[in-house]
Design an enzyme around this catalytic site. Sequence first.
Site, PDB file in Angstrom:
ATOM      1  N   LYS A 277       0.856  -1.198   0.000  1.00  0.00           N
ATOM      2  CA  LYS A 277       0.000   0.000   0.000  1.00  0.00           C
ATOM      3  C   LYS A 277       0.887   1.241   0.000  1.00  0.00           C
ATOM      4  O   LYS A 277       1.833   1.351   0.794  1.00  0.00           O
ATOM      5  CB  LYS A 277      -0.895  -0.044   1.241  1.00  0.00           C
ATOM      6  CG  LYS A 277      -2.139   0.803   1.162  1.00  0.00           C
ATOM      7  CD  LYS A 277      -3.037   0.474   2.349  1.00  0.00           C
ATOM      8  CE  LYS A 277      -4.276   1.318   2.399  1.00  0.00           C
ATOM      9  NZ  LYS A 277      -5.027   1.092   3.637  1.00  0.00           N
TER      10      LYS A 277
HETATM   11  O1  G3P Z   1      -7.615   2.055   5.579  1.00  0.00           O
HETATM   12  C1  G3P Z   1      -8.040   3.200   4.939  1.00  0.00           C
HETATM   13  C2  G3P Z   1      -9.397   3.718   5.376  1.00  0.00           C
HETATM   14  O2  G3P Z   1     -10.345   2.700   5.306  1.00  0.00           O
HETATM   15  C3  G3P Z   1      -9.389   4.470   6.687  1.00  0.00           C
HETATM   16  O3  G3P Z   1     -10.675   4.753   7.143  1.00  0.00           O
HETATM   17  O4  G3P Z   1     -12.143   5.386   9.025  1.00  0.00           O
HETATM   18  O5  G3P Z   1      -9.715   6.027   9.107  1.00  0.00           O
HETATM   19  O6  G3P Z   1     -11.296   7.158   7.522  1.00  0.00           O
HETATM   20  P1  G3P Z   1     -10.967   5.899   8.244  1.00  0.00           P
END
Ligand code: G3P
Length: 228
Positions: free
Chosen positions: A93
């Site tokens: 990633k």
């Molecule tokens: O892993 C990337 C993404 O899904 C992060 O989500 O909830 O931290 O905005 P969030």
Amino acid sequence: MAGPNNESPIMKFFVDTADTAEIKSLAESGLLDGVTTNPSLIAKSGRNILEVIREICAIVDGPVSAEVAATDYEQMMREAAVLKKLAPNVCVKLPLTPDGLRACKTLSGEGVQTNVTLCFSAAQALIAAKAGATFISPFVGRLDDIGQDGMELIAEIVDIYSNYAALETQVLVASIRHPIHVTAAAKIGADVATLPPNVLRMLYHHPLTDKGLAGFLKDWQATGQSIV
Ligand code: G3P
């Protein structure tokens, strides 16, 4: 569970966590096609990244995203070399930056799976696809949080990608907050949704299912029968 050679015929579900107990439990559901992690989720797990990614890859057959922490190309490539050796299903990633996309292009050329993260615009999704990303991760929840419609971005990216039949980059809807994000992404035809464990569990629930089952069980008990 669908693995690399057993692709799901409908939107794939990844779980967005580095909690191996959660991943083991959700893998038993048969719904899991992969896992995504990020530096914040690794920090939350309190564990060493290499140890935890190796363990997750042993639980799940599908892609397991492990994010580089470097911001410059050379160091990203050194980190990617370590991460990709952990297991064949590691997906490296990378952030959507000039260095991240340069690393994406190199790694994709070597046949390594890549997930380009922190995508907030269609233009960014376009250049990630040009860099050969296996997955592009637009963050819907974080766009909603600032008053933009995250799902509109998903529709825009899916629409653009659909113009190019040979394009293999998959739209991985990230930063999902609730089941409506999941069904909206499926309506648009996104390839993958990565769900926090609680949202994945919420997909099962409907009060009429619980009420209906209670009624069936009560009536069944009254019959005095048993199937086995
Ligand atoms: O892993 C990337 C993404 O899904 C992060 O989500 O909830 O931290 O905005 P969030």
